[in-house]
Design a protein around this motif. Structure first.
Motif, short mmCIF file in Angstrom:
data_model
loop_
_atom_site.label_atom_id
_atom_site.label_comp_id
_atom_site.label_asym_id
_atom_site.label_seq_id
_atom_site.Cartn_x
_atom_site.Cartn_y
_atom_site.Cartn_z
N VAL A 1 -3.40 3.78 -2.32
CA VAL A 1 -3.62 2.68 -3.25
C VAL A 1 -3.11 1.38 -2.63
CG1 VAL A 1 -3.01 1.71 -5.51
CG2 VAL A 1 -3.48 4.16 -5.28
N GLU B 1 0.86 -1.19 0.00
CA GLU B 1 0.00 0.00 0.00
C GLU B 1 0.89 1.24 0.00
OE1 GLU B 1 -4.19 1.01 2.19
OE2 GLU B 1 -2.62 0.07 3.40
N GLY C 1 -8.87 3.42 -5.14
CA GLY C 1 -8.14 3.71 -3.92
C GLY C 1 -8.99 4.49 -2.94
#
Length: 457
Positions: free
Chosen positions: A431, A387, A412
């Motif tokens: 994201v 992430e 996201g």
């Protein structure tokens, strides 16, 4: 006609007993903006069961499901593959319960599972002892703060600005009723977390320092420095992990000196499920703190015939002992979710977990490299697991997320939504990439994002 067993007199007597003038007094802590001033508008006062079913199905059909589109949402809840065998095992009769067993002589299957679950969590977190689970990661975070105040006899908690804001809000909400002081801040928008700034906020009144690992922006920090600084001031370090798969690739918080490690176990064995039920994980590094742990602990013993067996032990919650002596008012656990975690983790094993973590990181690196090529997009992080944060030009990230959804991409989480009013985060997009993400999904996100950013520049 509804069955209402209480009379007006009954209700008046109960309100008088607790010192409330009316039922409305029971809701004074709910913000006015969240309260209804009458029936929900645009809904009929009654409808047939078939009409309600048709209406709800039509509404549900408008959703864009996680499995129907390229999916990059994370921020504490992650889409991982759950083997079909997990669901098969957890529905077996000797296991199927969402609750803590109170009659060990007929619940050996569940108790053995909880014992093994505790071992898995303790090893994953680098700790000595783990409990049999809590509600979810955010409530586990609060329980860690409450435990630290009991251990240190202090009442001030320093929260990292990079702690998930929902976790921070749960802590602040609960602290209203305990009188504890909560010192928090917004995250610093930088490739690395501001650990020096966090350390500077620790003083002699601090009970604990709470950090997230990896943090809300996806950054990975060496917690050893924070642990050392906290211990010098007599405080405990609480580490929060929202993505347990990451611990198949990076050092455990316990190895770096965290005294209490908590987190969300949803990634392993538990689907997204529209936000719950989820699974709180809780462990301590030093066995001397075990009696201050909340919840329940499953232990191994032998029966009268010398056979191996399992029981609940060191129970420190209010259903087992006097309420005023309890460490917590947690009154059940996510037993079924803990079982799912246990089964999935057993299927993976250490090797499988490390391979899963490696695949998550590989795909995340591919995504970061590809998205960094989009004009007007910058990858903030210098380190991440699966992430990371993008800084977008043009429109705020919240609008970009909506536009991407209109184009069939769940692109996201806007950090501006998580931190309303923090201008520096309005163009930040978080994201997440897991093994469920394909290289085609990554290319689709990059293509659509490039088109949207180009429109706004």
């Amino acid at each position: 006609m509804r069955y209402l067993p209480l009379t007006d007199t009954d209700r008046s007597e109960m309100l008088a007993k607790i010192g409330a003038k009316s039922i409305d007094d029971l809701f004074v802590d709910v913000p006015a903006v969240a309260q209804l001033d009458g029936p929900i508008r645009d809904l009929p006062m009654h409808a047939s069961e078939m009409a309600v079913e048709r209406h709800m199905k039509a509404r549900a059909a408008k959703n864009l499901a996680a499995g129907d589109a390229p999916f990059f949402l994370g921020a504490g809840a992650y889409r991982h593959h759950v083997p079909a065998s997990v669901d098969t095992v957890i529905q077996r009769g000797e296991f199927l319960t969402a609750y803590t067993p109170y009659q060990p002589e007929i619940a050996q299957g569940t108790l053995q599972m909880l014992f093994e679950f505790q071992t898995q969590v303790a090893r994953l977190y680098g700790c000595a002892v783990a409990n049999a689970s809590l509600y979810d990661g955010s409530t586990a975070c609060w329980e860690a703060v409450a435990m630290a105040t009991r251990v240190t006899k202090r009442n001030r908690a320093v929260l990292s600005g990079a702690l998930h804001p929902h976790y921070a809000q749960v802590v602040k909400t609960m602290a209203q009723f305990t009188g504890d002081e909560i010192a928090d801040s917004a995250p610093a928008i930088a490739p690395e977390a501001d650990l020096d700034g966090l350390i500077a906020r620790i003083d002699e009144d601090t009970a604990c320092v709470v950090v997230q690992y990896p943090d809300i922006l996806g950054r990975i920090s060496d917690l050893s420095k924070v642990a050392e600084a906290a211990h010098e001031k007599g405080a405990l370090l609480v580490a929060v992990n929202t993505e347990p798969v990451a611990l198949g690739a990076i050092r455990s918080p316990g190895e770096m000196g965290a005294d209490i490690v908590v987190g969300e176990g949803q990634s392993i064995g538990v689907g997204l499920q529209f936000g719950g039920p989820y699974l709180g994980l809780f462990a301590v590094r030093d066995p001397k703190h075990v009696r201050q742990m909340p919840g329940r602990l499953c232990g191994e013993t032998t029966d009268a015939e010398g056979r191996r067996g399992f029981v609940l032990t060191l129970s420190t919650r209010e259903q087992h002992i006097r309420r005023e002596k309890a460490t917590s008012n947690i009154c059940t656990n996510s037993g079924l979710c803990a079982l799912a975690f246990n089964v999935h983790m057993t299927l993976l094993g250490e090797k499988g977990l490390r391979e899963l973590a490696a695949e998550n990181h590989r795909l995340a690196c591919l995504a970061a490299d590809r998205l960094a090529q989009v004009p007007g997009v910058e990858v903030l992080n210098s380190s991440f697991f699966n992430e990371f944060t993008l800084m977008l030009g043009g429109k705020p990230a919240r609008e970009i997320v909506r536009d991407l959804a209109d184009r069939g991409v769940l692109g996201g989480v806007s950090l501006g939504r998580l931190y309303p009013g923090v201008e520096a985060l309005e163009h930040a997009l978080l994201v997440a990439v897991t093994e469920m993400t394909t290289e085609e999904d990554i290319e689709t996100l990059a293509t659509e994002l490039e088109a949207l950013v180009k429109e706004t520049v």
